[in-house]
Write an enzyme that holds these catalytic residues in place. Structure first.
Site, short mmCIF file in Angstrom:
data_model
loop_
_atom_site.label_atom_id
_atom_site.label_comp_id
_atom_site.label_asym_id
_atom_site.label_seq_id
_atom_site.Cartn_x
_atom_site.Cartn_y
_atom_site.Cartn_z
N ASP A 66 8.73 0.18 11.56
CA ASP A 66 9.95 -1.05 10.91
C ASP A 66 11.25 -0.79 10.91
O ASP A 66 11.76 -0.48 9.93
CB ASP A 66 8.74 -0.67 8.76
N HIS A 104 2.87 -2.85 7.25
CA HIS A 104 3.28 -1.34 6.59
C HIS A 104 2.64 -1.38 5.04
O HIS A 104 3.29 -1.56 4.14
CB HIS A 104 5.09 -1.51 5.71
N1 LIG Z 1 11.54 -3.95 5.95
C1 LIG Z 1 12.59 -4.46 5.50
O1 LIG Z 1 12.47 -4.14 4.33
N2 LIG Z 1 13.03 -5.28 6.20
C2 LIG Z 1 12.60 -6.22 7.44
C3 LIG Z 1 12.11 -6.69 7.35
C4 LIG Z 1 10.38 -6.26 6.91
O2 LIG Z 1 9.86 -5.67 7.63
O3 LIG Z 1 9.56 -6.83 6.21
C5 LIG Z 1 14.01 -6.05 7.91
O4 LIG Z 1 14.05 -7.21 9.10
O5 LIG Z 1 14.96 -6.17 7.87
ZN LIG Z 2 7.36 -6.90 6.48
#
Ligand SMILES: NC(=O)N[C@@H](CC(=O)O)C(=O)O
Ligand SMILES: [Zn+2]
Length: 422
Positions: free
Chosen positions: A299, A226
């Protein structure tokens, strides 16, 4: 069951007939017993592949399970997802990755490829059993402490060295932890106005800069999760120009949304890394077009109601992604089918080492992993109407282009008429 997709457009090309054999392979032979699908106006893409999905099982089955997440994935046009390791227990042993892999097989809706943790318990102190996970039935190739950064440079170096033996890759959640202590959103004008502690862009960029140097030194593969800032894109551009073995992903939300969304303090827009500025969004779009960023990854981060519908600073970061990814990419880039196929299927399959995915739909003998999209359809995102067990989508109420009509995994329909078959 054999299928005949009549009048389908492969990657936006002129209408043709596509035959899926009952052996699960694409074929050039017709079969009288084939189920005929009128695919006029539909576009066939190789099944989408997500290198960054949170399925939450084991441990937080109230937010998502391997089965519900797999269904959401199939409905989003995916035929394979890589399941992140930040479960409970953490996927840091052969036992846990095999459990996730088995649950994926049982659900049978997408190929679930587990990601293994880099460090024991994601604690960043001691390397996990990477070799045991790699040689397990799950054949892990991607390792990540996602949710946390592998901040210790010596550990990061050792992990990069270790995975070279089996052509593994370390997927880094790039976040210098000291620079993001207490952070709630992107550090900038909006965070100042809202009175929320900022997450500065440099916290991401500094780790990426360090890690491309480590990967270059070791000659190993690095993948950056990301990517969210214009500065990160510049670091990656330079590293790639030097021949560093680095790949990178961007999420649909970082390609569309900005930190302004935080203005109403609605935690549905809280995510890690945070939504950035319009300038960052522009740089990320350009980087995806240029290939400096290799893939779109969702993600997909489902969270239970009590973890999301609360005061901003208490809410968990993360948003749903699987069922809206392709529509968001279509709304941002339009019908650039070759680009979409590469960034959402071919390149992610290559990074994850998933042979059989991201294939050529015109080639007889390749596995029939594909999805059929109706680019002219418009639909309104209703959180309650999604297949995910959670409903934390930032796109609620938005009208999006592009509907997934059908998805096939090795020739078996997992989605037909826009509905999951099981
Ligand atoms: N992206 C996020 O905001 N959260 C992800 C963890 C991550 O990908 O960093 C999670 O597991 O909820
Ligand atoms: Zn992450």
């Amino acid at each position: 069951m054999a299928y005949l997709l009549k009048g389908v457009s492969i990657l936006g090309g002129k209408p043709t007939d596509l035959h899926l054999g009952d052996d699960g392979l694409i074929t050039d032979r017709s079969d009288d017993k084939a189920e005929v699908i009128d695919a006029t106006g539909l576009v066939a893409l190789p099944g989408l592949v997500d290198v960054h999905t949170h399925l939450r099982e084991p441990g937080r089955e109230d937010a998502e399970t391997v089965e519900t997440g797999s269904r959401a994935a199939a409905l989003g046009g995916y035929t394979a997802v890589c399941a992140m390791a930040n479960t409970s227990p953490v996927a840091d042993t052969a036992g846990v990755v095999e459990q996730v892999w088995r649950l994926g097989r049982e659900a049978g809706l997408v190929d679930v490829q587990p990601i293994g943790a880099v460090t024991v318990g994601l604690a960043g102190k001691q390397m996990a059993e990477l070799g045991a996970m790699a040689t397990s039935a799950a054949k892990v190739r991607i390792f990540s402490d996602d949710g946390f950064c592998v901040a210790d440079p010596k550990l990061m170096r050792r992990a990069l060295e270790y995975v070279k033996a089996f052509d593994g890759v370390i997927a880094q959640h790039a976040e210098e932890p000291r620079l993001t202590e207490g952070a709630q959103m992107h550090e900038g004008e909006v965070s100042t106005r809202l009175g929320l502690t900022g997450w500065p862009a440099v916290a991401e960029e500094a780790i990426i800069a360090r890690d491309v140097l480590l990967a270059e030194h070791v000659g190993s593969r690095l993948h950056v999760c990301h990517v969210s800032t214009a500065g990160s894109v510049e670091v990656l551009r330079q590293a790639k120009a030097r021949g560093v073995r680095v790949t990178a992903e961007v999420t649909p939300h970082h390609l569309l949304l900005t930190d302004e969304m935080a203005s109403g303090y609605d935690p549905v827009f809280k995510v890690n890394p945070p939504l950035r500025t319009a300038r960052d969004v522009d740089a990320l779009r350009q980087a995806l077009l240029d290939g400096v960023i290799d893939v779109v990854a969702t993600d997909h981060a489902p969270h239970a109601v009590q973890d999301k519908e609360c005061e901003w600073s208490y809410a968990r970061p993360g948003m749903l992604g699987l069922e809206t990814a392709l529509p968001i990419v279509l709304s941002v880039f339009g019908e650039k089918w070759e680009l979409i196929a590469d960034r959402m299927s071919i390149a992610p399959a290559r990074i994850a080492g998933l042979a059989g995915h991201g294939g050529d739909l015109t080639k007889a003998g390749s596995p029939a992993n594909l999805t059929l999209v109706d680019p002219s359809a418009r639909w309104v995102v209703e959180p309650g109407g999604l297949a995910s067990r959670s409903s934390n989508t930032p796109y609620a109420g938005m009208t999006l282009p592009g509907r997934i009509v059908a998805t096939f995994l090795r020739g078996e329909a997992t989605v037909l008429d826009g509905k999951a078959v099981k």
